[in-house]
Design a protein around this motif. Structure first.
Motif, PDB file in Angstrom:
ATOM      1  N   UNK A 226      25.508  11.582   4.501  1.00 50.41           N
ATOM      2  CA  UNK A 226      24.108  11.210   5.304  1.00 50.41           C
ATOM      3  C   UNK A 226      24.209  10.756   6.699  1.00 50.41           C
ATOM      4  N   UNK A 227      25.108  11.456   7.346  1.00 52.36           N
ATOM      5  CA  UNK A 227      25.320  11.412   8.920  1.00 52.36           C
ATOM      6  C   UNK A 227      24.194  11.943   9.543  1.00 52.36           C
ATOM      7  N   UNK A 228      23.450  11.308  10.500  1.00 51.87           N
ATOM      8  CA  UNK A 228      22.292  11.548  11.172  1.00 51.87           C
ATOM      9  C   UNK A 228      22.387  12.664  12.302  1.00 51.87           C
ATOM     10  N   UNK A 229      23.192  13.821  11.989  1.00 54.44           N
ATOM     11  CA  UNK A 229      23.424  14.612  13.194  1.00 54.44           C
ATOM     12  C   UNK A 229      22.696  15.958  12.957  1.00 54.44           C
ATOM     13  N   UNK A 230      23.112  17.173  13.690  1.00 56.68           N
ATOM     14  CA  UNK A 230      22.482  18.279  13.417  1.00 56.68           C
ATOM     15  C   UNK A 230      22.556  19.011  12.178  1.00 56.68           C
ATOM     16  N   UNK A 231      23.726  18.725  11.583  1.00 55.75           N
ATOM     17  CA  UNK A 231      24.037  19.429  10.446  1.00 55.75           C
ATOM     18  C   UNK A 231      23.089  18.887   9.326  1.00 55.75           C
ATOM     19  N   UNK A 232      22.823  17.794   9.165  1.00 57.81           N
ATOM     20  CA  UNK A 232      21.970  17.127   8.272  1.00 57.81           C
ATOM     21  C   UNK A 232      20.468  17.469   8.722  1.00 57.81           C
ATOM     22  N   UNK A 233      20.156  17.481   9.774  1.00 63.38           N
ATOM     23  CA  UNK A 233      19.048  17.927  10.396  1.00 63.38           C
ATOM     24  C   UNK A 233      18.473  19.510   9.633  1.00 63.38           C
ATOM     25  N   UNK A 234      19.498  20.487  10.062  1.00 60.64           N
ATOM     26  CA  UNK A 234      19.500  21.604   9.584  1.00 60.64           C
ATOM     27  C   UNK A 234      19.054  21.606   8.149  1.00 60.64           C
ATOM     28  N   UNK A 235      19.660  20.964   7.348  1.00 61.41           N
ATOM     29  CA  UNK A 235      19.545  20.990   5.991  1.00 61.41           C
ATOM     30  C   UNK A 235      17.999  20.449   5.486  1.00 61.41           C
ATOM     31  N   UNK A 236      17.823  19.522   6.193  1.00 57.93           N
ATOM     32  CA  UNK A 236      16.433  18.982   5.874  1.00 57.93           C
ATOM     33  C   UNK A 236      15.209  19.867   6.179  1.00 57.93           C
ATOM     34  N   UNK A 237      15.571  20.670   7.319  1.00 56.55           N
ATOM     35  CA  UNK A 237      14.572  21.627   7.954  1.00 56.55           C
ATOM     36  C   UNK A 237      14.396  22.866   6.934  1.00 56.55           C
ATOM     37  N   UNK A 238      15.671  23.147   6.508  1.00 56.04           N
ATOM     38  CA  UNK A 238      15.779  24.335   5.401  1.00 56.04           C
ATOM     39  C   UNK A 238      14.806  24.031   4.206  1.00 56.04           C
ATOM     40  N   UNK A 239      15.079  22.558   3.852  1.00 59.42           N
ATOM     41  CA  UNK A 239      14.469  22.240   2.665  1.00 59.42           C
ATOM     42  C   UNK A 239      13.187  22.301   2.935  1.00 59.42           C
ATOM     43  N   UNK A 240      12.415  21.778   4.091  1.00 62.03           N
ATOM     44  CA  UNK A 240      11.072  21.703   4.315  1.00 62.03           C
ATOM     45  C   UNK A 240      10.576  22.906   5.057  1.00 62.03           C
ATOM     46  N   UNK A 241      11.069  23.720   5.049  1.00 60.13           N
ATOM     47  CA  UNK A 241      10.906  24.996   5.717  1.00 60.13           C
ATOM     48  C   UNK A 241      10.172  24.846   7.105  1.00 60.13           C
ATOM     49  N   UNK A 242      10.776  24.125   7.909  1.00 58.79           N
ATOM     50  CA  UNK A 242      10.466  23.669   9.186  1.00 58.79           C
ATOM     51  C   UNK A 242      10.893  24.755  10.099  1.00 58.79           C
ATOM     52  N   UNK A 243      10.399  25.746  10.150  1.00 56.73           N
ATOM     53  CA  UNK A 243      10.796  27.128  10.887  1.00 56.73           C
ATOM     54  C   UNK A 243      10.995  26.627  12.364  1.00 56.73           C
TER      55      UNK A 243
END
Length: 246
Positions: free
Chosen positions: A195-212
């Motif tokens: 749960x490190x608040x970096x770009x990797x987790x941001x990319x994962x969350x954006x994928x799950x939310x379809x934040x294109x």
């Protein structure tokens, strides 16, 4: 430069991405530095002591660490050091809700959160760098100019440091440059597990939310960082190998 508005954060994509760069560079960058130093050292020792028990052990260690998936290794470390031994926190960058009495206390807490993610990433990278350095250095040590240097009576340490190692570093620079380029993107698996608040987790969350729009912004940043890293690698070739200048 207008990357649009994030669907989830309702904020400009550039602002959201910029807020996640520092945690990723801190975590993955530290892992890269550790992996480069230790990996090159292990590779040099293994190549220099080729065929000995030391070579076998270092080669086995490198193969195992290079083959282990980061998500599996991260989960094992969490179970061992967080659940069983209770030495380190399981997730996050800082302890939530904790009031730090000084900057030093905050840095100590940050360091405790950094240990396991950095260890997970550096172990995998150490195996990759050690294997590459070992194989490359073995090829270099069999070249004619190394045999000539030995025939002239130069010390083995001098031959290794002045003749063999600089030539063996060229492939290493390429691999390091590619990996450093991906530092900006972070490690999706490692950052998600811890749960490190970096770009990797941001990319994962954006994928799950379809934040294109957010995904496109992260991908653009990754592309730029990889290109710049390779340009720096090409420039560094000229300083390590004079033949490139010609």
């Amino acid at each position: 430069g207008n990357l649009g508005i994030s669907f989830v954060y309702k904020a400009p994509v550039a602002k959201v991405v910029a807020s996640k760069i520092l945690p990723t560079v801190l975590m993955v960058g530290l892992a890269e530095i550790i992996a480069i130093l230790i990996g090159i050292l292990i590779g040099v020792v293994a190549a220099w002591k080729r065929g000995t028990k030391l070579d076998v052990w270092t080669l086995g260690f490198s193969l195992v660490t290079y083959s282990v998936p980061t998500f599996w290794l991260g989960m094992i470390l969490v179970v061992l050091f967080c659940v069983q031994l209770r030495l380190f926190p399981t997730s996050g960058m800082l302890t939530p809700g904790k009031n730090f009495v000084s900057d030093w206390a905050k840095m100590v807490d940050l360091g405790r959160h950094l240990v396991l993610p950095v260890l997970t990433m550096s172990l995998v990278l150490i195996g990759e760098y050690a294997l590459t350095m070992r194989n490359t250095l073995i090829d270099v040590l069999s070249e004619d100019y190394i045999i000539t240097a030995r025939a002239k009576g130069f010390r083995e340490r001098y031959i290794l440091l002045k003749h063999a190692l600089p030539n063996a570093m060229l492939p290493m620079i390429t691999i390091i440059a590619i990996n450093i380029g991906f530092v900006v993107a972070g490690a999706i698996q490692v950052e998600t597990i811890f749960s490190w608040p970096g770009l990797g987790r941001l990319m994962y969350e954006a994928l799950g939310a379809r934040d294109y729009p957010l995904l496109q912004g992260v991908f653009l940043l990754v592309t730029i960082s990889v290109v710049l890293a390779n340009v720096l690698a090409d420039i560094s070739y000229a300083y390590i190998d004079p033949r490139v200048k010609n």
